[in-house]
Enzyme design. Structure first.
Site, PDB file in Angstrom:
ATOM      1  CE  LYS A  70      10.103  59.240 -45.612  1.00 21.46           C
ATOM      2  NZ  LYS A  70      11.391  59.118 -46.348  1.00 21.46           N
ATOM      3  CB  SER A 145      13.529  61.553 -44.470  1.00 19.02           C
ATOM      4  OG  SER A 145      13.257  60.741 -45.601  1.00 19.02           O
ATOM      5  CB  SER A 169      15.414  58.753 -46.522  1.00 17.74           C
ATOM      6  OG  SER A 169      15.865  60.086 -46.462  1.00 17.74           O
TER       7      SER A 169
END
Lengths: 466, 64
Positions: A70, A145, A169
């Site tokens: 990420k 996310s 997330s």
């Protein structure tokens, strides 16, 4: 079969034989193939990764393993967009402790993965870099996310990936993309050099193809970091040793309340079936009332909104138009919540955890819920930015909020939780089983998830795009 | 309702120097009434209001 289809555990064997370059090329090839459809990566640095792969040692826990994370883990001298227009050109001067630990174990980073803007939504929508799309069906959300992490792991573009989890997330994209994702206990993993979203509830953790691979990743990143005083000094157990397949006598509670009963019938059936698999191995399934849920849900919202508004205040003063409309509006309103509410919400956290743990973990060892209680929604049906601009109906907001309703409470409580694929819905999209445990009991989560995956094959199915 | 939104937005401007970034911000401000309602409803319902925070200690205590 491509090397990219290997699990992390199998890729490690290849890396130990000097296969770092071959593993990297397989991941790059897979990413290049799926990127036009999935938009899973924000940046790829193939040449730098090839240079590193050429001189990788063959030892360590992750020998020569290429990974993509990420895009909110700082690496000195490399871009780190945080999924945002505001940080599009940000180049950190420090490297996150977890990245340093992964590198010390022998891995290296070849890409930064798509994510919700500043990790601030549960669906994976991203106005700055474009939505990441679900590899099982690109009309549907990836979950957020850590959207790119879920999509890239599912598509075989990385063997594992660091995500982050403040309200779900890691677990949400794991559920939506059909992979395994582990949110560790609050304080279990260092957050130095990780973009902050809500410092009281932020967690770094892995997404991978199965529980065993999550255990490998957690073993490397867990443990106290002197540079992050909020990280716990608790000893790190041997997570791999916990993967015995033995769940005899393990007490698993399915909530009687909204976390289960409000779920779609297809999702409920999948959770019940998953628990039955564990019961066949000797686990004891029961129903349990989860206490204090109203307080937990109220307080977690206050804490995350105030901390988000605080972190983003400087940009909200001068660059509010550079945020996605929904995010800007949410951050704006968070600034109005008084400090007294915030302190009260935080000051009760310990007491609520004590009361919750005493009541729940006196009866069960694990809580089992759907990760996402609804059938997976489409990107269009949850596009809150269109709604913020005056388009669409109010149902968009309800559907958007419903995605993370089962994951957020565990962030306030600080409990470890894992999500794993336990089937597919009538639209062909994955269904996630969430298991939560006592603080610092990641081993029991991994044991249960691994036991389930020994008897099922949902985790090993690859989406057609791969 | 209009007074609540206007007063709250004035407070945000005063304390933080931030103005509503878009029309949706007004709706989110209005929704703060729900936050207040949920928070105030908890006031008499919890039996440990005077406990100190010690969240990290609670994590350790709740271990197996």
């Amino acid at each position: 079969m491509s090397l990219a289809d290997l699990t992390l555990a199998d890729a490690i064997a290849v890396g130990r034989d000097g296969g770092a370059a071959a593993l990297l090329e397989a991941c790059l090839e897979r990413l290049q193939m799926v990127q036009p459809k999935l938009n899973a990566a924000i940046w790829v640095d193939a040449q730098a990764a090839r240079d590193v792969a050429a001189r990788m040692p063959r030892n360590g826990a992750l020998p020569g393993i290429p990974l993509a994370h990420k895009d909110m883990y700082y690496q000195a001298g490399k871009p780190c967009t945080c999924g945002s227009a505001i940080r599009r050109d940000f180049v950190p001067t420090i490297t996150a402790t977890v990245i340093e630990r992964l590198e010390s174990a022998g891995s290296f980073t070849f890409a930064g993965l798509n994510m919700a803007e500043f990790a601030q939504n549960p669906t994976g929508h991203n106005a700055a870099f474009g939505d990441c799309k679900n590899p099982w069906n690109t009309d549907y959300i990836t979950g957020g996310s850590s959207s790119g992490s879920g999509a890239a792991v599912a598509a075989g573009a990385t063997f594992a990936s660091l995500g982050s989890d403040t309200g779900g997330s890691i677990r949400l994209p794991a559920a939506a993309c059909g992979v395994t994702g582990l949110k560790p206990t609050q304080t279990r993993v260092s957050r130095r050099g990780v973009m902050p979203l809500s410092f009281s509830a932020d967690n770094a953790g892995p997404l991978a193809r199965n529980a065993r691979d999550c255990a490998i990743m957690l073993q490397v990143i867990a443990g106290h970091d002197p540079a992050d005083p909020t990280s716990a000094a608790e000893p790190v157990p041997d997570y791999m040793a916990a993967l015995t397949g033995d769940v005899r006598g393990l007490r698993i509670g399915i909530p009687t309340g909204a976390l289960m009963t409000a779920a779609d019938p297809q999702v409920q059936a999948a959770i019940e079936a998953a628990c039955a698999v564990l019961a066949a191995r000797g686990a004891v399934i029961s129903r349990i009332d989860l206490p204090l849920m109203e307080a937990i849900n109220t307080y977690v919202g206050i804490v995350s909104r105030v901390e988000g508004a605080t972190i983003h205040a400087r940009w909200m003063r001068g660059r509010a138009q550079d945020y996605a409309p929904h995010l800007a509006a949410r951050l704006y309103a968070g600034a109005a919540i008084p400090g007294t509410y915030y302190v009260e919400a935080l000051s009760r956290r310990g007491a609520i955890l004590r009361a919750f743990a005493a009541e729940v973990f006196g009866q069960v060892d694990l809580i089992a819920t759907p990760t996402i209680p609804t059938l997976l929604p489409t990107r269009a049906a949850t596009d809150v930015d269109r709604f913020a601009q005056g388009e669409g109906d109010g149902g968009v907001v309800a559907r958007f909020n419903a995605v993370s309703v089962n994951t957020r409470p565990f962030n306030y409580l600080g409990l470890p939780a894992i999500s794993l694929n336990c089937g597919f819905d009538s639209n062909g999209l994955p269904i996630g089983l969430q298991l939560a445990a006592r603080p610092f009991d990641e081993a029991i989560l991994l044991c249960a998830a691994d036991a389930y995956q020994r008897d099922t094959d949902f985790h090993s199915r690859m989406p057609p795009i791969a | 309702m209009a007074d609540f939104v206007a007063d709250t937005e004035a407070a945000i401007a005063l304390w933080h120097g931030i103005t509503p970034p878009n029309p949706a911000a007004h709706r989110f401000t209005e929704d703060l009434r729900l936050v207040i309602g949920a928070f105030e409803a908890l006031r008499e319902s919890l039996g440990f209001e005077e406990e100190p925070s010690a969240f990290e200690a609670a994590l350790r205590e709740a271990k197996r």
